[in-house]
Scaffold this active site. Structure first.
Site, PDB file in Angstrom:
ATOM      1  CD1 TRP A 185      -2.705   1.894   0.476  1.00  0.00           C
ATOM      2  CD2 TRP A 185      -1.164   2.397   2.296  1.00  0.00           C
ATOM      3  NE1 TRP A 185      -3.163   3.055   0.904  1.00  0.00           N
ATOM      4  CE2 TRP A 185      -2.226   3.578   1.925  1.00  0.00           C
ATOM      5  CE3 TRP A 185      -0.119   2.676   2.889  1.00  0.00           C
ATOM      6  CZ2 TRP A 185      -2.069   4.760   2.356  1.00  0.00           C
ATOM      7  CZ3 TRP A 185      -0.234   4.034   3.735  1.00  0.00           C
ATOM      8  CH2 TRP A 185      -1.070   4.935   3.268  1.00  0.00           C
ATOM      9  CD  GLU A 226      -4.208  -1.791   1.959  1.00  0.00           C
ATOM     10  OE1 GLU A 226      -5.310  -1.157   2.717  1.00  0.00           O
ATOM     11  OE2 GLU A 226      -3.284  -1.954   2.343  1.00  0.00           O
ATOM     12  CE  LYS A 228      -6.622   5.743   2.998  1.00  0.00           C
ATOM     13  NZ  LYS A 228      -5.642   6.069   4.093  1.00  0.00           N
ATOM     14  CG  ASP A 259      -8.327  -0.953   4.726  1.00  0.00           C
ATOM     15  OD1 ASP A 259      -9.546  -0.631   5.249  1.00  0.00           O
ATOM     16  OD2 ASP A 259      -7.479  -1.183   5.299  1.00  0.00           O
ATOM     17  CG  HIS A 262      -8.288   1.667   2.023  1.00  0.00           C
ATOM     18  ND1 HIS A 262      -7.179   1.336   1.734  1.00  0.00           N
ATOM     19  CD2 HIS A 262      -7.971   2.160   3.249  1.00  0.00           C
ATOM     20  CE1 HIS A 262      -6.148   1.483   2.689  1.00  0.00           C
ATOM     21  NE2 HIS A 262      -6.623   2.240   3.620  1.00  0.00           N
ATOM     22  CG  HIS A 286      -5.771  -4.685   5.351  1.00  0.00           C
ATOM     23  ND1 HIS A 286      -4.913  -3.797   5.121  1.00  0.00           N
ATOM     24  CD2 HIS A 286      -5.194  -5.848   5.354  1.00  0.00           C
ATOM     25  CE1 HIS A 286      -3.506  -4.282   5.186  1.00  0.00           C
ATOM     26  NE2 HIS A 286      -3.853  -5.523   5.380  1.00  0.00           N
ATOM     27  CG  ASP A 294      -8.844   4.482   5.997  1.00  0.00           C
ATOM     28  OD1 ASP A 294      -9.384   3.371   6.554  1.00  0.00           O
ATOM     29  OD2 ASP A 294      -7.633   4.574   5.668  1.00  0.00           O
ATOM     30  CG  ASP A 296      -7.677   2.510   9.758  1.00  0.00           C
ATOM     31  OD1 ASP A 296      -7.866   1.423   9.258  1.00  0.00           O
ATOM     32  OD2 ASP A 296      -7.028   3.454   9.343  1.00  0.00           O
ATOM     33  CG  ASP A 326      -5.191  -1.369   8.579  1.00  0.00           C
ATOM     34  OD1 ASP A 326      -4.636  -0.949   9.494  1.00  0.00           O
ATOM     35  OD2 ASP A 326      -5.001  -1.131   7.383  1.00  0.00           O
TER      36      ASP A 326
END
Length: 418
Positions: A185, A226, A228, A259, A262, A286, A294, A296, A326
């Site tokens: 990423w 990955e 985004k 993810d 993302h 993820h 995003d 997390d 993640d």
């Protein structure tokens, strides 16, 4: 084992067996699933290679909860505590900045020996290791570009780092007997609308081609890429978009990483899984929890987590999917965050496995949408909790919230003394 736990389990088994669900077999399958715990939750993504470097590249951690790990030994100690409270045998996911060495070494010079302590520890614990190049929090990433940078010298630095990362991952796979997944990423992008979207993507493709030129046995290492949608400092344009990496993964034979945070706030990755796995051989997830962006957050048992699990189970896609976490929350106990997120992810997979999938598929094919809806709704209140309690007890980890007192004692005796 507590008699009440066994009694509740036997009652639940009887209910599920009426729908042809063998609960004992389900638990055996669940025990084979490995979740990759991300090391960066334990120290707020600081790492050990550049201890004084501030976070950059769109990475931000909020909160200052006491006790975060400050050394590789402390981080491994915290991971051991978390893993002792989670049923099953799993993996740990390392970023390159978590090298355990006193040597002054930059990212492009990293070698397997800089991670030897991690390999030794993982072998002792019976764990696998995954890996990630670290393309952020570095002077050569401060202007927002790495592998797509217009300066060839800077691009070469990051290419060398990617190549080194794959060799480290290969070493992990060989030494531990478990395939290492290496995820790429990069944060590259523009804060405002660019004039030229194409050239950075051309440079990124060429850089990735150079990184992946060296053949590595997939028994030891699997490469993933990955995407985004946007990030801090790259709100208007990200070079590695979903379309870019999906195309690259398909054309280059790489795994695609999805993810959960993302994409657009109204998008979900659960709806992408079956489409992606029609065209790529393997998928990396993820699992995270975005809150409007995003951000997390720690994984909770929400609708999207359940839908991700159901897609993997209903489509029989678990054998082609690598499940990693993640999130990085510095506002709560760092060890508790791992335990909550990982237990929820495993619990969601269990709930998906305890559904009458074949009967639901048959009803759908018969256009019996009444039965489909009725059963999916009724199974939401089936006693999966009794099965989960039994699985935890059988695995030798605390049942229900009993784990919390262990984390609180660990915080008092270990974390607050750092």
């Amino acid at each position: 084992m507590d008699a009440k736990i066994v009694e509740n389990y036997e009652y639940a088994k009887g209910l599920y067996s009426q729908h042809g669900i063998d609960v004992d077999q389900v638990l055996n399958k669940l025990a084979d699933i490995k979740i990759s715990l991300h090391c960066w939750q334990g120290d707020d993504v600081r790492g050990f290679l550049f201890r004084d470097k501030a976070l950059g590249g769109g990475i931000a951690v909020t909160g200052s909860y006491p006790g975060r790990a400050g050394t590789p030994g402390e981080l491994r100690q915290d991971l051991e505590k978390a893993l002792s409270l989670i049923p099953g045998k799993h993996k740990v996911n390392l970023h390159a900045i978590y090298a355990d060495t006193e040597e002054k070494v930059d990212l492009d010079q990293l070698e397997p020996r800089h991670f030897q302590s991690w390999v030794d520890w993982a072998r002792e614990q019976g764990l696998g290791l995954d890996f990630n190049p670290t393309c952020f929090s570095h002077p050569k990433a401060e202007d927002g570009f790495t592998l797509s940078h217009p300066d060839r010298k800077i691009r070469d630095f990051w290419i060398a780092h990617g190549q080194a990362s794959r060799r480290i991952a290969e070493y992990f796979g060989k030494e531990l007997g478990q395939t290492c997944v290496t995820n790429f990423w990069i944060p590259d992008g523009y804060k405002d609308t660019p004039v030229d979207r194409l050239s950075p993507r051309r440079r990124l493709k060429e850089a990735l081609d150079e990184i992946f030129r060296e053949a590595i046995d997939p028994r030891y290492n699997i490469d993933a890429v990955e995407s985004k949608l946007f990030g801090i400092g790259s709100e208007s344009y990200v070079v590695g978009s979903h379309e870019f990496y999906m195309g690259y993964a398909m054309s280059a034979g790489k795994a695609l990483c999805l993810d959960a945070g993302h994409f657009h706030p109204t998008e979900v990755i659960s709806n992408k899984i079956s489409s992606v796995l029609m065209f790529v051989d393997q998928l990396l997830l993820h699992v995270s929890r975005p809150v409007r962006w995003d951000s997390d957050h720690v994984v909770v048992m929400d609708d999207e987590l359940l839908e991700i699990a159901r897609e993997l189970v209903r489509g029989e896609l678990l054998s082609r999917t690598h499940v990693g976490l993640d999130f990085f929350d510095g506002s709560i106990n760092h060890v508790a965050a791992w335990v909550i997120g990982t237990r929820n992810t495993i619990k969601a997979l269990l709930r998906a496995m305890l559904e009458p999938v074949e009967r639901l598929k048959a009803a759908e094919l018969d256009k019996d949408y009444t039965t489909r809806l009725a059963l999916t709704e009724e199974f939401k209140s089936y006693p999966f909790g009794a099965v989960w309690d039994y699985y935890c007890a059988r695995s030798g980890v605390p049942v229900r919230e009993q784990w919390l007192s262990e984390v609180q004692a660990y915080e008092r005796d270990v974390l607050l003394k750092r």
